[in-house]
Design a protein around this motif. Structure first.
Motif, mmCIF file in Angstrom:
data_model
loop_
_atom_site.group_PDB
_atom_site.id
_atom_site.type_symbol
_atom_site.label_atom_id
_atom_site.label_comp_id
_atom_site.label_asym_id
_atom_site.label_seq_id
_atom_site.Cartn_x
_atom_site.Cartn_y
_atom_site.Cartn_z
ATOM 1 N N GLY A 59 0.647 -1.319 -0.259
ATOM 2 C CA GLY A 59 0.005 0.227 0.097
ATOM 3 C C GLY A 59 0.279 1.334 0.024
ATOM 4 O O GLY A 59 0.382 2.429 0.035
ATOM 5 N N MET A 61 -6.341 -1.230 -5.051
ATOM 6 C CA MET A 61 -6.591 -2.579 -4.758
ATOM 7 C C MET A 61 -7.913 -3.536 -5.024
ATOM 8 O O MET A 61 -7.126 -4.702 -4.876
ATOM 9 C CB MET A 61 -7.580 -1.497 -2.985
ATOM 10 C CG MET A 61 -6.049 -0.753 -1.935
ATOM 11 S SD MET A 61 -7.390 -0.872 -0.495
ATOM 12 C CE MET A 61 -6.952 -2.217 0.370
ATOM 13 N N TRP A 111 -4.761 -1.147 3.687
ATOM 14 C CA TRP A 111 -3.793 -0.245 3.370
ATOM 15 C C TRP A 111 -4.049 1.024 4.056
ATOM 16 O O TRP A 111 -2.859 2.065 3.969
ATOM 17 C CB TRP A 111 -3.577 0.062 1.972
ATOM 18 C CG TRP A 111 -3.404 -1.124 0.638
ATOM 19 C CD1 TRP A 111 -2.633 -2.295 1.558
ATOM 20 C CD2 TRP A 111 -2.822 -0.918 0.040
ATOM 21 N NE1 TRP A 111 -1.789 -3.355 0.474
ATOM 22 C CE2 TRP A 111 -2.216 -2.808 -0.432
ATOM 23 C CE3 TRP A 111 -3.337 -0.315 -1.148
ATOM 24 C CZ2 TRP A 111 -2.058 -2.988 -2.166
ATOM 25 C CZ3 TRP A 111 -3.130 -0.583 -2.421
ATOM 26 C CH2 TRP A 111 -3.306 -1.550 -2.597
#
Length: 496
Positions: free
Chosen positions: A25, A437, A452
């Motif tokens: 992330g 994501m 994240w």
């Protein structure tokens, strides 16, 4: 082996944003491209797919590909965008006209009323989750058939912003279930499929796209797609979805009971549910994963109101206006505004509503107006949350995302007026971060439950302000019914 990197790109109303991230992330690079919204006629709102959607996408790809050099290799991409919108394209997937945007484009209201009468509001609500409204794609398709028949006759593809771009990369014709569920009355939200008879009636000869979930891989970048975009050939592309739901993904709003308040040009609230909850005042949709649903709302204005006031005041700095608003007592010294400067979407579904200011005196300054505009969106959010509760949704806690969360004043006003506790996350990148994501999950690069966005703060309602805001909210709720006839008369004058 080089480190794998993920790309997420979001096409917004006033700008497009992209992000390059590592699998944990961490943001490697950000890119943003501003663009203009075309308003060619009263009630119309459009984007040119080539000069806005594709040009922004290509410019962002160029920057992110360059940023990846020396950091790793790009392993996948997902795209989100404004929606629902309708871009007709010919047999070669070439756009035939500018894309017709979401509920801020109200050109198809006559078709909304016609289809509602034809199929019945109760039947539409039961099958589609909500009544037809200004942004319903079925009505926009019927508008095209009626007003631009020569274009409709050549139409072979129905794209939204993200699917147009993904098709250019992969050649795949698809639409994610969330976006399809905004295509009333063409999609059955309870059965997650097109309503064949209504499709044939409204869109004869137009093939509907294959339905995919946002976290499914829809294809891989072709040789031509790689040449066009600069992205690596053969990497997977996720289905993606509309921007609000990519925003929800970015902060982990994925399971029943999760909620998010999205602070942008418009304000959206999404509440995840475990069943379809039809509502006459909200949007009941498919959510990010199979067997999940949501109740969603979208106000017609939010950040666009504060930008309007800033521009009216001579492009004054937002920070200066915020300081002046902070110095004003909660309730703006008895000033109440209806935020319907562009009509209103949920929960009124009234494109002819108009902004209204009441209580204005010579003692009020621009700080009062600035604060009152933020309070107006908060009253609107409270109205939405009450309707969500009445529809069967529940939750007194939500994540807050978007540019409006910066500084803290606006989120505090929202919490004070709604009673909602809001979690502030470390990342405020927005929908493009959620896109990264989505491809992470779709491509198997990260777990479905990956988080994240660590929480960095919580905003609780201030009980000292409750009584005053309750009193003013009651005035807010009475103000629209008391003035709606006058609002509509003024809208008619404005429309000529």
């Amino acid at each position: 082996m080089a480190e794998q990197l993920l790309v997420g790109i979001d096409i917004g109303t006033g700008s497009s944003k992209g992000v390059l991230v590592r699998l944990n992330g961490e943001v490697v690079a950000l890119s943003e491209q501003p663009h203009h919204l075309s308003l060619p006629r009263h009630g119309w709102a459009e984007h040119d797919a080539e000069t806005v959607w594709w040009a922004d996408f290509k410019a962002i790809c160029d920057e992110l590909v360059a940023a990846a050099d020396g950091e790793g290799e790009i392993a996948g991409v997902a795209i989100s965008g404004i929606g629902p919108c309708f871009l007709p394209a010919d047999e070669n997937a070439v756009p035939l006209r500018p894309g017709i945007l979401y509920g801020i484009d109200t050109r198809a209201m006559a078709e909304v009323h016609e289809l509602t009468e034809k199929f019945g509001e109760s039947r539409i609500t039961k099958r589609c989750g909500n009544p037809l409204n200004a942004q319903s794609i079925g009505a926009k398709i019927l508008w095209l058939r009626r007003h631009e028949p020569e274009i409709y006759d050549r139409t072979r593809y129905f794209f939204m912003a993200h699917t147009f771009l993904a098709h250019r990369l992969t050649g795949v014709y698809y639409l994610d279930h969330i976006s399809a569920s905004y295509s009333e009355p063409l999609y059955d939200v309870g059965k997650n499929r097109w309503i064949k008879k209504w499709v044939e009636d409204i869109a004869p000869g137009l093939p509907m796209p294959e339905l995919k979930w946002p976290t499914e891989v829809i294809g891989h970048i072709t040789v031509e797609g790689a040449q066009r975009s600069g992205l690596p050939e053969g990497i997977p592309v996720a289905a993606g979805t509309m921007d609000s739901f990519a925003d929800a993904m970015s902060v982990g709003v994925r399971k029943p009971g999760d909620a998010v308040v999205i602070y942008g040009s418009t304000m959206s609230i999404v509440l995840v549910t475990d069943e379809s909850l039809p509502s006459a005042q909200l949007w009941s949709n498919a959510h990010l994963f199979e067997n999940t649903y949501n109740l969603a709302s979208g106000m017609a204005t939010s950040g666009s109101l504060t930008k309007w006031l800033r521009d009216v005041c001579g492009n004054t700095d937002f920070g200066e206006l915020s300081k002046e608003a902070e110095a004003v007592a909660p309730g703006s010294d008895g000033l109440v505004i209806l935020p319907y400067f562009a009509g209103e979407r949920t929960p009124l579904l009234d494109p002819n509503a108009r902004g209204t200011v009441i209580g204005l005196t010579l003692n009020h300054g621009r700080g009062h107006l600035y604060r009152a505009l933020m309070e107006a969106t908060a009253y609107g959010a409270r109205h939405v949350l009450e309707v969500m509760h009445d529809a069967g949704g529940s939750g007194r806690k939500a994540f807050a995302v978007g540019g409006g969360t910066k500084g803290g004043l606006w989120p505090q006003i929202i919490s004070d007026i709604t009673g909602l506790t809001q979690e502030i996350t470390e990342q405020s990148v927005g929908a493009c971060y959620g896109d990264a994501m989505l491809i992470g999950v779709a491509g198997g690069f990260i777990d479905e439950d990956a988080d994240w966005s660590p929480r960095v703060g919580t905003i609780e309602p201030n009980p000292d302000n409750q009584e005053r805001y309750d009193e003013l909210y009651d005035i807010y709720r009475h103000l629209h019914p008391a003035t709606v006839e006058l609002q509509h008369k003024l809208a008619a004058i404005q429309q000529g």
